[in-house]
Write a protein that holds these residues in place. Structure first.
Motif, mmCIF file in Angstrom:
data_model
loop_
_atom_site.group_PDB
_atom_site.id
_atom_site.type_symbol
_atom_site.label_atom_id
_atom_site.label_comp_id
_atom_site.label_asym_id
_atom_site.label_seq_id
_atom_site.Cartn_x
_atom_site.Cartn_y
_atom_site.Cartn_z
ATOM 1 N N LEU A 1 0.852 -1.184 0.000
ATOM 2 C CA LEU A 1 0.000 0.000 0.000
ATOM 3 C C LEU A 1 0.888 1.234 0.000
ATOM 4 N N LEU A 2 0.775 2.044 -1.033
ATOM 5 C CA LEU A 2 1.512 3.300 -1.125
ATOM 6 C C LEU A 2 0.522 4.442 -0.941
ATOM 7 N N ILE A 3 0.742 5.232 0.098
ATOM 8 C CA ILE A 3 -0.058 6.432 0.316
ATOM 9 C C ILE A 3 0.780 7.568 -0.244
ATOM 10 N N ASP A 4 0.422 7.998 -1.443
ATOM 11 C CA ASP A 4 1.224 8.946 -2.214
ATOM 12 C C ASP A 4 0.706 10.368 -1.993
ATOM 13 N N ARG A 5 1.398 11.091 -1.121
ATOM 14 C CA ARG A 5 0.952 12.450 -0.782
ATOM 15 C C ARG A 5 1.206 13.432 -1.915
ATOM 16 N N ASP A 6 2.130 13.132 -2.811
ATOM 17 C CA ASP A 6 2.395 14.031 -3.945
ATOM 18 C C ASP A 6 1.258 13.995 -4.961
ATOM 19 N N SER A 7 0.795 12.793 -5.291
ATOM 20 C CA SER A 7 -0.255 12.665 -6.301
ATOM 21 C C SER A 7 -1.659 12.670 -5.691
ATOM 22 N N GLY A 8 -1.754 12.581 -4.356
ATOM 23 C CA GLY A 8 -3.058 12.544 -3.702
ATOM 24 C C GLY A 8 -3.805 11.253 -3.981
ATOM 25 N N GLU A 9 -3.047 10.151 -4.030
ATOM 26 C CA GLU A 9 -3.637 8.853 -4.349
ATOM 27 C C GLU A 9 -3.171 7.779 -3.379
ATOM 28 N N VAL A 10 -4.013 6.772 -3.255
ATOM 29 C CA VAL A 10 -3.645 5.534 -2.590
ATOM 30 C C VAL A 10 -3.419 4.531 -3.714
ATOM 31 N N LYS A 11 -2.257 3.854 -3.700
ATOM 32 C CA LYS A 11 -1.953 2.868 -4.732
ATOM 33 C C LYS A 11 -1.824 1.503 -4.059
ATOM 34 N N VAL A 12 -2.661 0.586 -4.488
ATOM 35 C CA VAL A 12 -2.693 -0.753 -3.917
ATOM 36 C C VAL A 12 -2.063 -1.716 -4.917
ATOM 37 N N HIS A 13 -0.905 -2.250 -4.547
ATOM 38 C CA HIS A 13 -0.194 -3.234 -5.366
ATOM 39 C C HIS A 13 -0.529 -4.618 -4.819
ATOM 40 N N SER A 14 -0.904 -5.553 -5.700
ATOM 41 C CA SER A 14 -1.226 -6.907 -5.256
ATOM 42 C C SER A 14 -0.840 -7.909 -6.342
ATOM 43 N N GLU A 15 -1.021 -9.182 -6.026
ATOM 44 C CA GLU A 15 -0.711 -10.283 -6.930
ATOM 45 C C GLU A 15 0.774 -10.319 -7.310
ATOM 46 N N PRO A 16 1.671 -10.431 -6.294
ATOM 47 C CA PRO A 16 3.099 -10.503 -6.609
ATOM 48 C C PRO A 16 3.423 -11.806 -7.339
ATOM 49 N N ASP A 17 4.298 -11.717 -8.332
ATOM 50 C CA ASP A 17 4.672 -12.913 -9.088
ATOM 51 C C ASP A 17 6.140 -13.292 -8.882
ATOM 52 N N GLY A 18 6.772 -12.684 -7.872
ATOM 53 C CA GLY A 18 8.183 -12.955 -7.612
ATOM 54 C C GLY A 18 9.110 -11.955 -8.288
ATOM 55 N N THR A 19 8.560 -11.147 -9.164
ATOM 56 C CA THR A 19 9.328 -10.112 -9.851
ATOM 57 C C THR A 19 8.690 -8.745 -9.680
#
Length: 193
Positions: A141-159
């Protein structure tokens, strides 16, 4: 996080010793090793801290068996990396008996809140998502104060993370399994410059 050298590679064993000694000598900074580069992570500002408090409260209410830890993690098993996420969601006892750098096996989510420094782009948007995906941490979970967005990264594939969802502050976002927590991001709008 400021790179101490653009070219120097540090062995994991050397880094652990260096980080322990340097961390005790230097007030207001913490050291990390991501992609073989030593970096400096400055102590967070008040709004950054308030964002972590907000997230901690939500996590405890939604999933009382878990806790949002501030624990150093051994990441990137084959690169010997060490990172200090702003928060790691894991069972309350996940790190009991471990040292300053813990095994991330029980971590369900790591969170980073962007800082207002020159290394935020490389650190929080490039290096750490890759490192956390390589480690197999299910959600970043990236709480990006510069862009005013929450970015949710999921489904890691090892890379890398196979799915990235960007939601503007003020909207609701569901964190996927195994986290299964919904965030109303409205309050985040008050904690940005």
């Amino acid at each position: 996080m400021t790179a101490l050298s653009d070219h120097a590679e540090v062995a994991p064993g050397e880094f652990e010793e260096f980080a322990l000694i340097a961390g005790r000598l230097a007030m207001g900074i913490r050291f990390e090793l991501v992609d073989g580069r030593v970096g400096v992570k400055h102590v967070a500002d008040g709004d950054h801290g308030r964002i972590i408090q907000w997230l901690l409260r939500i996590c405890i209410q939604a999933r009382p068996e878990l806790f949002l830890h501030s624990q150093g993690l051994r990441i990137q098993p084959y690169r010997g990396g060490f990172a200090i996420p702003d928060g790691s969601l894991a069972p309350a006892d996940a790190f009991v008996g471990q040292g300053e750098w813990a095994d991330p096996d029980q971590v369900l989510l790591v969170v980073e809140v962007t800082s207002y420094d020159t290394d935020t782009n490389l650190r929080d948007r490039v290096d750490k998502p890759r490192a956390y995906a390589e480690t197999g941490i299910p959600v970043y979970l990236l709480i990006d104060r510069d862009s005013g967005e929450v970015k949710v990264h999921s489904e890691p594939d090892g890379t890398r993370y196979g799915r990235v969802l960007s939601v503007p502050f003020g909207k609701t976002v569901a964190l996927p399994s195994p986290v299964d927590i919904t965030l109303d991001t409205e309050p985040l709008q008050a904690w940005v410059r």
